[in-house]
Design an enzyme around this catalytic site. Sequence first.
Site, PDB file in Angstrom:
ATOM      1  N   GLY A  12       0.766  42.533  21.470  1.00  0.00           N
ATOM      2  CA  GLY A  12       1.462  41.766  20.438  1.00  0.00           C
ATOM      3  C   GLY A  12       1.042  40.315  20.299  1.00  0.00           C
ATOM      4  CB  SER A  13      -1.868  38.303  21.359  1.00  0.00           C
ATOM      5  OG  SER A  13      -2.968  38.850  20.677  1.00  0.00           O
ATOM      6  NE  ARG A  65      -1.229  60.891  10.910  1.00  0.00           N
ATOM      7  CZ  ARG A  65      -2.098  60.885   9.895  1.00  0.00           C
ATOM      8  NH1 ARG A  65      -2.731  61.982   9.562  1.00  0.00           N
ATOM      9  NH2 ARG A  65      -2.311  59.804   9.212  1.00  0.00           N
ATOM     10  CG  HIS A 109     -10.705  46.223  11.574  1.00  0.00           C
ATOM     11  ND1 HIS A 109     -10.322  47.391  12.202  1.00  0.00           N
ATOM     12  CD2 HIS A 109     -12.055  46.167  11.667  1.00  0.00           C
ATOM     13  CE1 HIS A 109     -11.403  48.019  12.638  1.00  0.00           C
ATOM     14  NE2 HIS A 109     -12.472  47.298  12.327  1.00  0.00           N
ATOM     15  CD  GLU A 143     -12.379  54.570   1.809  1.00  0.00           C
ATOM     16  OE1 GLU A 143     -13.473  54.538   2.345  1.00  0.00           O
ATOM     17  OE2 GLU A 143     -12.171  54.242   0.606  1.00  0.00           O
ATOM     18  CG  LEU A 144      -9.304  53.497   9.220  1.00  0.00           C
ATOM     19  CD1 LEU A 144      -7.854  53.304   9.634  1.00  0.00           C
ATOM     20  CD2 LEU A 144     -10.050  54.316  10.267  1.00  0.00           C
TER      21      LEU A 144
HETATM   22  C1  GRF Z   1      -6.346  43.069  17.788  1.00  0.00           C
HETATM   23  O1  GRF Z   1      -7.674  42.925  18.197  1.00  0.00           O
HETATM   24  C2  GRF Z   1      -6.277  43.535  16.358  1.00  0.00           C
HETATM   25  O2  GRF Z   1      -7.319  43.063  15.574  1.00  0.00           O
HETATM   26  C3  GRF Z   1      -6.395  45.024  16.514  1.00  0.00           C
HETATM   27  O3  GRF Z   1      -5.695  45.332  17.679  1.00  0.00           O
HETATM   28  C4  GRF Z   1      -5.648  44.200  18.523  1.00  0.00           C
HETATM   29  C5  GRF Z   1      -4.208  43.905  18.750  1.00  0.00           C
HETATM   30  O4  GRF Z   1      -4.004  42.851  19.649  1.00  0.00           O
HETATM   31  N1  GRF Z   1      -5.917  45.694  15.320  1.00  0.00           N
HETATM   32  P1  GRF Z   1      -2.540  42.248  19.832  1.00  0.00           P
HETATM   33  O5  GRF Z   1      -1.624  43.430  20.185  1.00  0.00           O
HETATM   34  O6  GRF Z   1      -2.148  41.584  18.568  1.00  0.00           O
HETATM   35  O7  GRF Z   1      -2.666  41.289  20.992  1.00  0.00           O
END
Ligand code: GRF
Length: 217
Positions: A12-13, A65, A109, A143-144
Site C-alpha cells: 500500500g505504499s 470473478r 503500472h 483491455e489490460l
Molecule cells: C506498484 O509497483 C504498482 O505500480 C503496482 O504494484 C505495486 C504496488 O505497490 N501496480 P504498493 O502496494 O503501492 O506499495
Amino acid sequence: MKNIVVLISGRGSNMISIAQACLSQCWPARIAAVISNRPQAAGLAAARALGLPVEVEDSAGRTDREAYDADLARRIDAHSPDLVLLAGYMRILTPAFVDRFAGRLLNIHPSLLPSFPGLDTHRRALEAGVKVHGATVHLVTAELDSGPILAQAAVPVMPGDDEDALSARVLEAEHAIYPMAVRWMIDERVEVRGRTVRLRDPGPGETGLLLPRSERA
Ligand code: GRF
C-alpha cells in the site's frame, strides 16, 4: 468533498503517498475507504495508522470473478466514489466492473506503457536491456494496462541494477506521479479524447511526464 476509494492487495505504499498528499495539500477530497482483497495486506495496517477506514472483500477461493467483482462494486458504491484507485490491486477486473467505474477508475503500472504490460515488469525490463524504465498512471479500460495515459515517470536503468534496485527507483517515481494525476482528476482538469489525455490549463512543467532529477529543467 470528493470521495476516493482505494483498492489494494499488498503493502500500500502508493495508497499512503496519495493519502499523505490529500492531507498535506488539503485536497477537496477524502479517502472514503481503503479496500483490500487480502485480509493480510500490510497496507491495511498502514491505512489504519493513517486513520483511514479500511475494509476487506476477501478474494480467497472466489473463483466466480463476475460475482466477486459485483460484491466489490457494491462495497465501493456504498461510498459514492468520484474516483476509484487501483494501488497495487492484484486482480484482473471484469469488463462489467470496469464499465461501471469507467472514467473514474485509475491504475498505476510499474513500466512505461505500452512497454511491459502485465506482471514482472522490472525483471522483463532488465532482460530486455532497456536504458529507460518507469511508471504510468492511466485510466482503466477493459483491455489490460491499455487505457488513456495521464502521466508517466521515466527513470534510468543503471549498470548493475537488479530487480530490487530498479523497482525501488521506479516506486519513488510512482509516489510522485500517482498523487499528481489523482489531483488532476479531483480538480476535473483531465480531458480524454480517444486514447489521448489533455490537461486543462497546464501550468509550467505540467506535461504529464516526470523525468529523472538530473534531466529536469
Ligand atoms: C506498484 O509497483 C504498482 O505500480 C503496482 O504494484 C505495486 C504496488 O505497490 N501496480 P504498493 O502496494 O503501492 O506499495
